[in-house]
Design an enzyme around this catalytic site. Structure first.
Site, mmCIF file in Angstrom:
data_model
loop_
_atom_site.group_PDB
_atom_site.id
_atom_site.type_symbol
_atom_site.label_atom_id
_atom_site.label_comp_id
_atom_site.label_asym_id
_atom_site.label_seq_id
_atom_site.Cartn_x
_atom_site.Cartn_y
_atom_site.Cartn_z
ATOM 1 N N SER A 139 29.111 75.145 67.231
ATOM 2 C CA SER A 139 28.393 75.810 65.539
ATOM 3 C C SER A 139 27.467 75.963 64.731
ATOM 4 C CB SER A 139 30.251 76.362 65.095
ATOM 5 O OG SER A 139 29.691 77.204 63.662
ATOM 6 N N TYR B 133 36.748 73.366 58.923
ATOM 7 C CA TYR B 133 35.743 73.879 61.172
ATOM 8 C C TYR B 133 34.505 73.133 59.837
ATOM 9 C CZ TYR B 133 33.550 76.721 63.938
ATOM 10 O OH TYR B 133 33.435 77.540 65.411
#
Length: 257
Positions: free
Chosen positions: A154, A167
Site C-alpha cells: 500500500s 496498518y
C-alpha cells in the site's frame, strides 16, 4: 517466465504455469485470479473464511484445474499444508501473489483506540502471514527456476497515511521484507511489491464509497483505482518486468506526488 523471453510483443502467456493467490476469493485477489487465468495459468485461490466465494470463482475462471485452497494467514502449519496440497494436486508453483490482508479504521491521533489485540492481529496477518506463505512455498517456487512472488502492499507504507497506524506499519514492514527476500531468493525467484492507494473495494470496514471518491479526487490522475487496475500491475510484474526484483510498483494515480 522463461519461455516468455523469446516471445513477441504483447502479454506473455502463462499456459502450463501455476499461480497461488492468498486472499484470492475477493477484491484484488479475485481480480488477479481472473487476469492470470485469462493468460492460461492454473490458479489456486487462497481463502480464510470465504470458501464458497473461492469455489465459485474457481468454477467461473477460464481453463481448468483451478482450485480453492485454505490459507489462513495466522496458521503457519496450514500454510505448509497448502503448499503440500498444491504440490500434490498441481505439481508446481510459479507465481505467488500475497494479497491477503486485514485492517481496522482507527484515527491515528487516538492512540488508546488502537489496542494491542488489533495491532497484533494486523501485524500477524499482513507481515508474518506473507512471510510464512513465502517460506512454505519457496521450495516449490525454486524448483521451476523462474518464479515470481508479488506482495500487495500500500502507499500507506510510504506516506504513513492509512486506515490505522498499525496498518501503515505492517505495509512498511512488508516492503522491507520484500527487499530482504529478493536478495536471498534470487536468482530462481523474483520478489516485486505492488502498492495501490485507496482501491474501490470493501477492504476497510466502515469506509464508504465517498471516501474512495475523495481519495481519487486528491490524485493528479483523478481516477478511482479498481481491483483490476492492481491486477494488471501484478500481470506486468509477472510477465514483463523480467529484470525487476526487490522493487515497488505504485498504482496510486500519482497520489505520492
Amino acid at each position: 517466465m522463461s519461455e516468455a523471453r523469446n516471445g513477441a510483443l504483447g502479454p506473455y502467456g502463462l499456459a502450463g504455469r501455476v499461480a497461488v493467490i492468498t486472499g484470492g476469493s475477493s477484491g484484488i485477489g479475485a481480480a488477479t485470479a481472473r487476469r492470470l487465468a485469462e493468460l492460461g495459468a492454473t490458479v489456486a485461490i487462497g481463502y480464510n473464511a470465504g470458501r464458497d466465494r473461492a469455489e465459485a470463482l474457481a468454477a467461473e475462471l477460464p481453463g481448468s484445474g483451478h482450485m480453492p485452497l485454505h490459507m489462513p494467514m495466522a496458521d503457519s502449519a496450514a500454510l505448509r499444508a497448502a503448499a503440500a496440497e498444491v504440490e500434490a494436486k498441481l505439481g508446481r508453483a510459479d507465481v505467488l501473489v500475497n494479497s491477503a490482508g486485514t485492517t481496522r479504521a482507527v484515527r491515528h491521533a487516538d492512540l488508546d483506540a488502537l489496542d494491542d489485540e488489533t495491532f497484533d492481529r494486523i501485524l500477524v496477518t499482513n507481515v508474518r502471514g506473507p512471510y510464512s506463505t513465502i517460506r512454505a512455498f519457496a521450495p516449490l517456487l525454486r524448483r521451476g527456476g523462474d518464479a515470481v512472488v508479488v506482495n500487495i502492499s500500500s502507499l500507506a507504507a510510504i506516506n504513513g497515511l492509512g486506515s490505522s497506524i498499525a496498518y501503515c506499519a505492517s505495509k512498511a514492514a512488508l516492503d522491507t521484507m520484500g527487499l530482504s527476500l529478493a536478495r536471498v531468493l534470487a536468482p530462481e525467484i523474483r520478489v516485486i511489491t505492488v502498492s495501490p492507494a485507496a482501491v474501490d473495494t470493501e477492504f476497510v470496514p466502515g469506509r464508504g464509497r465517498d471516501a474512495v471518491l475523495n481519495a481519487a479526487a486528491a490524485t493528479p490522475l483523478k481516477v478511482i483505482c479498481q481491483p483490476d487496475d492492481v491486477a494488471l500491475a501484478v500481470v506486468a510484474a509477472v510477465t514483463h518486468l523480467r529484470l525487476s526484483t526487490g522493487t515497488t510498483l505504485l498504482v496510486d494515480g500519482g497520489r505520492h506526488l
